[in-house]
Scaffold this motif. Structure first.
Motif, PDB file in Angstrom:
ATOM      1  N   HIS A  10      42.506 -18.720 -28.300  1.00  0.00           N
ATOM      2  CA  HIS A  10      42.278 -17.286 -28.417  1.00  0.00           C
ATOM      3  C   HIS A  10      43.488 -16.485 -28.886  1.00  0.00           C
ATOM      4  O   HIS A  10      43.319 -15.425 -29.482  1.00  0.00           O
ATOM      5  CB  HIS A  10      41.798 -16.728 -27.076  1.00  0.00           C
ATOM      6  N   HIS A  33      30.443 -20.077 -26.356  1.00  0.00           N
ATOM      7  CA  HIS A  33      29.631 -18.890 -26.657  1.00  0.00           C
ATOM      8  C   HIS A  33      28.708 -18.517 -25.496  1.00  0.00           C
ATOM      9  O   HIS A  33      28.133 -17.430 -25.492  1.00  0.00           O
ATOM     10  CB  HIS A  33      28.848 -19.098 -27.946  1.00  0.00           C
ATOM     11  N   GLU A  36      32.534 -16.183 -21.215  1.00  0.00           N
ATOM     12  CA  GLU A  36      33.029 -14.808 -21.341  1.00  0.00           C
ATOM     13  C   GLU A  36      33.249 -14.437 -22.806  1.00  0.00           C
ATOM     14  O   GLU A  36      33.566 -15.278 -23.634  1.00  0.00           O
ATOM     15  CB  GLU A  36      34.360 -14.646 -20.585  1.00  0.00           C
ATOM     16  N   ASP A  37      33.104 -13.141 -23.104  1.00  0.00           N
ATOM     17  CA  ASP A  37      33.205 -12.652 -24.477  1.00  0.00           C
ATOM     18  C   ASP A  37      34.521 -13.024 -25.157  1.00  0.00           C
ATOM     19  O   ASP A  37      34.535 -13.343 -26.350  1.00  0.00           O
ATOM     20  CB  ASP A  37      33.031 -11.131 -24.533  1.00  0.00           C
ATOM     21  N   ARG A  39      36.161 -15.567 -25.070  1.00  0.00           N
ATOM     22  CA  ARG A  39      36.182 -16.972 -25.500  1.00  0.00           C
ATOM     23  C   ARG A  39      35.411 -17.202 -26.800  1.00  0.00           C
ATOM     24  O   ARG A  39      35.427 -18.294 -27.359  1.00  0.00           O
ATOM     25  CB  ARG A  39      35.602 -17.865 -24.415  1.00  0.00           C
ATOM     26  N   HIS A  40      34.738 -16.195 -27.302  1.00  0.00           N
ATOM     27  CA  HIS A  40      33.894 -16.352 -28.479  1.00  0.00           C
ATOM     28  C   HIS A  40      34.683 -16.399 -29.784  1.00  0.00           C
ATOM     29  O   HIS A  40      34.133 -16.775 -30.813  1.00  0.00           O
ATOM     30  CB  HIS A  40      32.868 -15.219 -28.559  1.00  0.00           C
ATOM     31  N   HIS A  41      35.951 -16.007 -29.765  1.00  0.00           N
ATOM     32  CA  HIS A  41      36.766 -16.004 -30.972  1.00  0.00           C
ATOM     33  C   HIS A  41      37.903 -17.013 -30.858  1.00  0.00           C
ATOM     34  O   HIS A  41      38.584 -17.078 -29.851  1.00  0.00           O
ATOM     35  CB  HIS A  41      37.355 -14.614 -31.234  1.00  0.00           C
TER      36      HIS A  41
END
Length: 75
Positions: A10, A33, A36-37, A39-41
């Protein structure tokens, strides 16, 4: 190279810059995905030859098979 970046995913632009010098597959054991949000990138994903998410430990086998096929960097 096989990359399981864990917390470097991240925020570590230094790791991303170094990884960009080789062909690698990014592997995440869990489905990031579905977590937690933040972790999405991943800062590593853009240059990866492939990304495997949520396949458990089998993801490592899949990544090595992909690399053994002689793939080029996804960049």
């Amino acid at each position: 190279m096989l990359a399981c970046p864990v917390c470097s995913t991240h925020y570590s632009y230094a790791v991303a810059d170094a990884a960009a010098l080789v062909t690698y597959v990014e592997v995440h054991i869990s489905n990031v995905h579905a977590r937690e949000d933040f972790r999405h990138h991943s800062v590593l994903s853009a240059k990866a030859a492939g990304i495997i998410v949520g396949c458990g430990l089998r993801g490592y086998d899949l990544a090595l098979t992909h690399l053994a096929a002689g793939v080029d960097s996804g960049a």
